[in-house]
Design a protein around this motif. Structure first.
Motif, PDB file in Angstrom:
ATOM      1  N   VAL A  85       0.851  -1.197   0.000  1.00 22.43           N
ATOM      2  CA  VAL A  85       0.000   0.000   0.000  1.00 22.43           C
ATOM      3  C   VAL A  85       0.884   1.244   0.000  1.00 22.43           C
ATOM      4  CG1 VAL A  85      -1.857  -1.190   1.215  1.00 22.43           C
ATOM      5  CG2 VAL A  85      -0.196   0.155   2.526  1.00 22.43           C
ATOM      6  N   HIS A  86       0.256   2.370  -0.283  1.00 22.29           N
ATOM      7  CA  HIS A  86       0.970   3.642  -0.222  1.00 22.29           C
ATOM      8  C   HIS A  86       0.783   4.265   1.150  1.00 22.29           C
ATOM      9  CE1 HIS A  86       2.018   3.646  -4.415  1.00 22.29           C
ATOM     10  NE2 HIS A  86       0.749   3.479  -4.761  1.00 22.29           N
ATOM     11  N   ASP A 106      -2.590   5.200   3.260  1.00 22.98           N
ATOM     12  CA  ASP A 106      -3.728   4.311   3.015  1.00 22.98           C
ATOM     13  C   ASP A 106      -4.191   3.674   4.327  1.00 22.98           C
ATOM     14  OD1 ASP A 106      -2.743   2.910  -0.236  1.00 22.98           O
ATOM     15  OD2 ASP A 106      -3.541   4.879   0.355  1.00 22.98           O
ATOM     16  N   VAL A 130      -5.554  -0.003   5.812  1.00 27.79           N
ATOM     17  CA  VAL A 130      -5.547  -1.424   5.474  1.00 27.79           C
ATOM     18  C   VAL A 130      -6.345  -2.219   6.495  1.00 27.79           C
ATOM     19  CG1 VAL A 130      -3.327  -1.324   4.305  1.00 27.79           C
ATOM     20  CG2 VAL A 130      -3.403  -1.923   6.712  1.00 27.79           C
TER      21      VAL A 130
END
Lengths: 112, 114
Positions: A13-14, A17, A19
């Motif tokens: 992920v960046h 973000d 999760v």
């Protein structure tokens, strides 16, 4: 035989973000479910969950347990590169010593 | 001590060699656990001590594996006649009582058998 299944197996992920990591389990005489974070060393304790529906929270991390559907989720909001690690879920069975059964973990990588 | 410590941190052994891995639990913790973690897998339970008593050794993979905790504090996991399949990280954990108590892990010993 006790069983813990985690998904996804890995995730990229960046930074920033949110999760959600999943853990489902089958265990006789369930007592608790635990989440650990493992970087290149010792698993470090995050949460212990024993009751359904009660969210546990620590900073940007939170977790909840559903004992009816036999799963737990671990949420991380506003991810940072320091969150990159393997997240392990484990269950503990009542009636014996706390012999944890672990899942294979979810490898999370947070990129810039 | 401040946390669980293990030594050595890394061990390379030739197949057939005996090895001994040491664990120093958190001071005052009654319960001590050994786990084996293969690459890409979660830890798997090996054995459990309450004080000096080994109450569960159901996870030891063969009779080449032996653990002891003679004085109820430091523990040693011994592997005799090591095989390549013994290569793994061996984690030690301790908890205050062991019943519904959080287990705290050491950094592990990474064993490589050539």
């Amino acid at each position: 035989e006790d069983k813990v299944v985690q998904s996804p197996l890995s995730l990229v992920v960046h930074e920033g973000d949110t999760v959600t990591l999943n853990c489902s389990y089958e265990v006789t005489n369930f007592r608790s479910l635990l989440w650990y974070k493992q970087e290149k060393k010792a698993p470090t304790f995050l949460f212990m969950l024993t009751s359904s529906g009660i969210e546990k929270k620590s900073g940007r991390l939170s977790s909840i347990l559903d004992k009816k559907e036999l799963f737990s989720i671990l949420n991380i909001t506003a991810t940072q590169t320091g969150d990159s690690a393997v997240y392990l879920c484990a269950v503990d069975r009542a009636g014996t010593a706390s012999k944890l059964t672990f899942g294979t973990g979810t490898r999370l990588q947070v990129t810039l | 001590g401040a946390g669980v410590s293990q030594s050595p941190r890394y061990k390379v052994a030739k197949r057939g060699q005996d090895v001994a891995l040491r664990c120093d639990p958190i001071s005052g913790h009654v319960s001590l656990f050994w786990y084996q973690q293969a690459l890409g897998q979660g830890p798997e339970f090996l054995t459990y001590f309450q004080n000096e008593a080994q109450l569960d050794k159901s996870g030891l993979p063969s009779d080449r594996f032996f653990a002891e905790r003679p004085e109820g504090s430091v523990s040693t996991l011994k592997i005799q006649r090591t095989q390549q399949e013994d290569s793994a990280v061996y984690l030690c954990a301790s908890s205050f009582q062991g019943w519904s108590e959080t287990q705290y892990f050491g950094p592990g010993t990474r064993l490589l058998v050539l």
